[in-house]
Design a protein around this motif. Structure first.
Motif, short mmCIF file in Angstrom:
data_model
loop_
_atom_site.label_atom_id
_atom_site.label_comp_id
_atom_site.label_asym_id
_atom_site.label_seq_id
_atom_site.Cartn_x
_atom_site.Cartn_y
_atom_site.Cartn_z
N VAL A 235 33.47 33.43 41.05
CA VAL A 235 34.53 34.21 40.44
C VAL A 235 35.27 33.32 39.45
O VAL A 235 35.76 32.26 39.80
N VAL B 137 37.39 41.62 39.41
CA VAL B 137 36.86 40.32 39.79
C VAL B 137 35.78 39.98 38.76
O VAL B 137 34.75 40.65 38.70
N THR C 13 38.00 48.15 43.50
CA THR C 13 37.75 46.76 43.12
C THR C 13 36.52 46.73 42.24
O THR C 13 35.46 47.21 42.65
N SER D 187 40.33 36.75 38.53
CA SER D 187 40.51 38.00 39.26
C SER D 187 41.97 38.39 39.25
O SER D 187 42.85 37.56 39.04
N PHE E 207 36.14 36.95 47.20
CA PHE E 207 37.04 38.00 46.74
C PHE E 207 37.39 38.89 47.93
O PHE E 207 36.78 38.79 49.00
#
Lengths: 255, 303
Positions: free
Chosen positions: B207, B200, B34, B210, B26
């Motif tokens: 992940v 995310v 974030t 996202s 990410f």
């Protein structure tokens, strides 16, 4: 309400300022802590008062206070550098304080210097109080103050090494129990207030190798008997110091 | 071009047989929030602690403000709030914050920061006597007092009451407005939805989705209402455009998905009226982040 601007402005303070701040903080919190004060000041002074004023033990030739004061000084060093430091640092590790400080600009070496300065400052305070009480009891010290300081510094290094080794490897609760146990055992077996001459030859020659015995005996050689350079005790302390600090440096885990 | 605040690429971290991070990637930018979302044990804290320089990755690349996470210079540029607090139990709140501030060249005024977080009255209280919410806010204050470029907040609002949660959110919004990069982990979907520029979603160490919250929830809307269970949905559907879907789940809760034009709403309510159905909680809404999260990570409890 004051205006706060969060715009980034990163940068570390000068190293000396960080160490000064950390030392002042450690000293302040330590002297506020009742359990620590009991350990580092009240117990040594109480033992000095109790055993020098009452003939509870046959302490050999010479005045009791002249025999006891060097032992109590050795005990004071052990209680601060070993017991207090092991327990304090052990719980700091357990509560993630060491981890949290690791994310600040204060380097690990700076933290260790601050802890060492704290121990030394407390020892100066302990020595002052013990010397004043001993003087009031009629203590008459001999010897070279330089040798006394060398003994105290080597003893501090030895006890700090093992205190930090314990704090950095065991669980905090285990450190608490073990540090107190070691304190009691070394108090009883290390010639602090009970002379090692009470033990038989074989046991005695082993006990004489303990760091507390070497420190107490070395201080006694100088302060009570005016010896110039207690080489054997200095060597024993130096070996313990190197061993303890090397093991701590190798095995200390910060989390 | 300014480097990314955080760039994680193919991160792998194993503890024995289990992979806490398994090819996780990410990016996080300055002036943005974030949010790492994921069930317990998904790998959020491991990832954050690798970025903070506490642990080393087994594989993959991690850059923090363009540097290796272990670069000591980063210690002056990032702020950290740990889940475990990390404040000495005997330290007083104000004393601890002043200590941390003294490690930085141009810190915020500790007293003003305590005031801002409602801790002025507790400044002389020792950490262990603070309430859980006060302890969290003190740890948050310590993370930002050094005026960092990048702040890591590991579950900053866990266990906070609504007032403290809002105070924390406002602080995060101010950090973002000041150009700070904020990375936070959270279980609260509303928190991520409100604060995050980029969400995310992490599960099993990688992940799984996202993007900005709006792109994850999608533009699609749903018509929801409650009514008596067992309505004849087939009959309703025959009156609606062909692509429309209607379902009852759980009993008495109805969802209609499709092209939600005003005519569709009129048709549904007219059908209800002609069948003597009284609706409750009739509303048209987007999917929430929580809907998306549960769809992606499943509804079963995690051990």
């Amino acid at each position: 309400m004051t205006d706060l601007t969060f715009s980034p402005s990163p940068g570390a303070a000068p190293r000396s300022r960080m160490i000064r701040a950390q030392t002042a903080y450690e000293l302040r919190t330590l002297l506020r802590n009742g359990e620590q004060l009991l350990l580092i000041l009240i117990i040594p002074v109480a033992l000095l008062l109790l055993f020098s004023s009452a003939p509870l033990l046959d302490l050999g030739a010479g005045r009791r206070v002249d025999f006891l004061t060097p032992g109590v000084l050795a005990l004071a060093v052990m209680s601060t550098a070993f017991t207090g430091q092991a327990i304090g640092t052990g719980f700091e590790r357990r509560y993630g304080v060491l981890k949290r400080l690791g994310a600040t600009p204060l380097p690990r070496s700076g933290l260790i210097i601050a802890k060492t300065l704290t121990v030394l400052a407390v020892e100066v305070l302990q020595a002052l109080v013990i010397c004043v009480v001993a003087a009031a009891l009629g203590w008459s010290p001999h010897g070279n103050p330089g040798t006394v300081i060398l003994l105290l510094l080597l003893g501090t290094a030895a006890f700090s090494g093992f205190g930090l080794l314990m704090a950095g490897t065991l669980r905090a609760e285990a450190t608490l129990a073990a540090a107190n146990l070691v304190y009691i055992l070394l108090l009883a077996l290390g010639g602090v207030i009970f002379p090692l001459t009470k033990f038989s030859g074989g046991v005695r020659s082993v006990l004489e190798l303990l760091p507390i015995s070497a420190l107490a005996d070395g201080l006694r050689q100088v302060l009570q008997h005016g010896a110039g350079f207690p080489a054997r005790d200095l060597v024993i302390l130096a070996v313990w110091a190197v061993l303890g600090l090397a093991l701590a440096a190798r095995f200390f885990s910060w989390e | 071009m300014e480097p990314l605040a955080v760039a994680v690429n193919g991160l792998v971290k194993r503890y024995g047989m289990t992979a806490a991070a398994d090819g996780l990637s990410f990016e996080a930018r300055s002036g943005e929030v974030t949010a790492l979302l994921g069930p317990n044990g998904a790998g959020k804290t491991t990832t954050v602690e690798i970025c903070e320089g506490y642990r080393r990755a087994d594989a993959g690349s991690v850059r923090v403000l363009g540097r290796d996470p272990h670069d000591p210079e980063l210690r002056t540029r990032i702020g950290v709030m740990l889940q475990s607090g990390g404040v000495p139990t005997h330290a007083r709140a104000g004393e601890f914050l002043r200590l941390i501030a003294s490690f930085y060249a141009t810190p915020l005024d500790p007293a003003a920061l305590l005031e801002r977080l409602g801790l002025t009255a507790s400044a002389r209280t020792s950490y262990r006597r603070l309430s859980g919410g006060q302890q969290q806010r003190l740890a948050l204050a310590a993370a930002v007092v050094g005026r960092p470029e990048l702040v890591f907040l590991d579950e900053p609002t866990a266990g906070l009451d609504p007032q403290a949660r809002h105070a924390t959110w406002e602080l995060v919004e101010d950090l973002k407005a000041a150009g700070v990069a904020v990375i936070l982990t959270t279980h609260h979907m509303d928190e991520a939805e409100r604060l995050a520029d980029e969400v995310v979603i992490v599960d099993h160490g990688s992940v799984i989705a996202s993007g900005p919250p709006s792109s994850l929830t999608g533009a699609e809307r749903q018509l929801r209402f409650r009514a008596r269970p067992g309505l004849g949905l087939d009959e309703l559907l025959s009156a609606l455009p062909p692509a429309t879907i209607a379902k009852e789940s759980p009993a008495g809760h109805y969802v209609i998905e499709g092209d939600l034009v005003p005519e569709l709403l009129a048709t549904v309510t007219a059908w209800c009226a002609s069948n003597g159905v009284m609706t409750e909680d009739l509303r048209i809404e987007r999917r929430t982040l929580e809907d998306v999260f549960l769809e992606l990570t499943g509804r079963e409890l995690r051990s």
